[in-house]
Design a protein around this motif. Structure first.
Motif, short mmCIF file in Angstrom:
data_model
loop_
_atom_site.label_atom_id
_atom_site.label_comp_id
_atom_site.label_asym_id
_atom_site.label_seq_id
_atom_site.Cartn_x
_atom_site.Cartn_y
_atom_site.Cartn_z
N LEU A 74 0.81 -1.22 0.00
CA LEU A 74 0.00 0.00 0.00
C LEU A 74 0.85 1.27 0.00
CD1 LEU A 74 -3.32 0.19 1.91
CD2 LEU A 74 -1.96 2.24 1.58
N LEU A 75 1.80 1.37 0.92
CA LEU A 75 2.63 2.58 0.98
C LEU A 75 3.53 2.74 -0.25
CD1 LEU A 75 3.59 2.81 4.77
CD2 LEU A 75 1.84 4.09 3.50
N ALA A 78 1.34 4.29 -2.75
CA ALA A 78 1.08 5.69 -2.41
C ALA A 78 2.26 6.57 -2.83
CB ALA A 78 0.81 5.83 -0.91
N HIS A 86 -1.47 10.18 -9.28
CA HIS A 86 -2.47 9.32 -8.65
C HIS A 86 -3.31 8.58 -9.68
CE1 HIS A 86 -1.16 11.80 -5.43
NE2 HIS A 86 -1.96 12.82 -5.68
N SER A 129 -4.64 3.19 -2.08
CA SER A 129 -3.52 4.06 -1.72
C SER A 129 -3.71 5.50 -2.17
CB SER A 129 -2.21 3.51 -2.31
OG SER A 129 -2.23 3.58 -3.73
N SER A 399 -0.35 11.93 -1.43
CA SER A 399 -0.25 10.48 -1.59
C SER A 399 0.10 9.81 -0.27
CB SER A 399 0.82 10.13 -2.64
OG SER A 399 0.35 10.36 -3.93
N SER A 402 -2.99 9.89 1.91
CA SER A 402 -3.99 8.95 1.41
C SER A 402 -3.60 7.51 1.76
CB SER A 402 -4.14 9.11 -0.10
OG SER A 402 -5.13 8.25 -0.62
N GLY A 403 -2.32 7.18 1.58
CA GLY A 403 -1.86 5.84 1.92
C GLY A 403 -1.99 5.55 3.41
N THR A 404 -1.75 6.57 4.24
CA THR A 404 -1.86 6.39 5.69
C THR A 404 -3.29 6.07 6.09
OG1 THR A 404 -0.02 7.91 6.06
CG2 THR A 404 -1.46 7.47 7.94
#
Length: 461
Positions: A74-75, A78, A86, A129, A399, A402-404
């Motif tokens: 996921l990260l 991101a 994105h 992500s 990004s 959003s990933g967090t």
């Protein structure tokens, strides 16, 4: 293609254009599919295992493979979204998710289904992500809360409704249809997204493969350790996985020290508002994981309800979230997220505690009232918290923020599921009550963390 960058004026019309609406629909459909796949496989697992002649212990990898792949990648996705845009990451995620869903539906053995689920988790990670970052591009700054409220509605509703939807599909069709239905819906989302998603301004940074590998090892090993602990696996496997996670994590942090846009968002976590929002999200989703894994056992084994009754008893939570989340999103454009989230998680904690104190022979009305209370609390937390995470990060780090959001949700849910298994191991038939009590505690901690945001300083730039 419409370009939105940090150089544009912050004031934009409140009404979305038709292109922006199509892009929003594509995002919401894709995130709905990715979220549902996390929930429906749990419900269908016994049916799938029986059809593939797999043991219960081996069949759990149908769940684990998806979670491992999603959390581990996921990260990195991101970070890639911040570098190449994105939109590209999101489109790639939909393509991988659709193709892997078709492979899941066609799987003829446990190994083939597990491999397809790995690919599906990777596709879902790419979608999750960057979805919040894309929504922040579509909505004007003064209305971001509304957009994230819709996102929260979809995520919360789909996760809560997953067991009910899976039960309904399995009542009229075989388990491959749980995955096959993703194909036409995913293609619909892809068609809308291809021509409608906004393009973000890419950065001049390069994607570092070694850093991504360390990230995969860190979070893959962490989720593996949680899964093994939840399944009461060998102590050595849990310890080895935790050691790998710690070593890889330490190397990751050392390698990214001083990086302007680290893959693991340590720069953002140094911001009080962002760190407290991330902690709030983790606690809330751990509570949700504890609730939605333990409640079906509670209803069926403790209260003697059948699976269909259980599905309907679980439904009020998702319905109330669907009603509350958009309203909470709008309120977050006016009131502090710390206040809304604190109130919401306090209500959720009270609802979870009321379940733990449920009498031995409760009425359906009593159960439904408690589900409604939990749904109100969770609905009030999610959208304001997502807005706090997105707005407390610099625009060029959208990004990472959003990933967090997605990472806090996935790790929180995985932690909740692991704690349910631990509760069963410690308390036997009283395990669901212990799990619900732990969930009430997590929600209470999240409420305090959310309230602390009201006095956080230096959190927004």
């Amino acid at each position: 293609m419409t370009q939105f960058s940090k150089d544009l004026p912050t004031e934009r019309p409140d009404t979305l254009t038709s292109r922006e609406l199509r892009g929003l629909v594509a995002i919401l459909v894709a995130i709905a599919l990715a979220t549902l796949d996390t929930a429906i496989a749990n419900t269908a697992l016994p049916t799938i295992a029986a059809d593939l002649n797999a043991s219960p212990a081996a069949s759990v990898w149908i769940i684990n493979a998806y979670q491992l792949a999603a959390v581990a990648t996921l990260l990195p996705f991101a970070a890639l979204g911040g570098i190449v845009g994105h939109r590209k990451v999101f489109l790639g995620g939909i393509i991988v998710f659709v193709a892997s869903s078709a492979l899941c539906a066609l799987a003829w053995s446990l190994p083939t289904l597990t491999l397809a689920r790995v690919l599906q988790g990777i596709g879902a990670a790419a979608i999750m992500s960057v979805n919040a970052a894309l929504i922040s591009l579509i909505f004007p700054p003064q209305r971001i809360g509304r957009g994230l409220g819709l996102n929260a509605l979809v995520v919360g509703t789909c996760f809560a409704a997953g067991p009910t939807i899976a039960s309904l599909v399995l009542s009229v069709a075989t388990w491959p249809w749980l995955f096959a239905i993703n194909v036409p819906l995913g293609l619909f989302a892809l068609a809308f997204a291809w021509s409608s998603l906004p393009s973000s301004q890419p950065t001049a940074l390069a994607f570092n493969a070694l850093t991504a590998l360390l990230n995969v090892l860190t979070f893959g090993a962490l989720i593996f350790a949680l899964s093994q602990a939840a399944q009461l696996g060998s102590t050595s496997s849990v310890v080895i996985a935790l050691v790998v996670a710690v070593i890889a994590g330490a190397l990751l942090l050392r390698r990214e020290a001083g990086h302007p846009a680290p893959m693991f968002p340590l720069d953002l976590l140094k911001r009080p508002m962002f760190a407290l929002s991330a902690l709030t999200a983790f606690c809330a989703f751990a509570t949700q994981g504890l609730a939605f894994v333990s409640l079906p056992f509670f209803f069926e084994t403790t209260l003697g309800r059948d699976p269909i009754q259980t599905g309907f008893l679980m439904t009020p939570w998702s319905i109330v979230v669907a009603l509350i989340a958009p309203m909470a999103g709008r309120l977050s454009d006016t009131y502090p997220p710390g206040l809304l989230g604190g109130i919401g998680l306090a209500i959720l904690s009270a609802g979870m505690l009321s379940f733990a104190l449920l009498p031995s022979d409760p009425s359906a009305t009593g159960i439904i009232i408690r589900m409604i209370i939990c749904g109100i609390g969770f609905g009030f937390f999610q959208a304001p918290n997502q807005k706090a995470l997105m707005t407390s990060a610099p625009r060029e780090r959208a990004s990472g923020a959003s990933g967090t959001i997605a990472m806090a949700r996935l790790i929180g849910q995985a932690t909740g599921a692991a704690l349910v298994a631990l509760s069963f191991g410690l308390s036997g038939k009283h395990g669901p009550v212990l799990a619900l009590s732990i969930g009430a505690g997590f929600a209470a901690v999240g409420s305090v963390a959310s309230g602390l945001r009201l006095v956080a300083r230096g959190s927004v730039t």
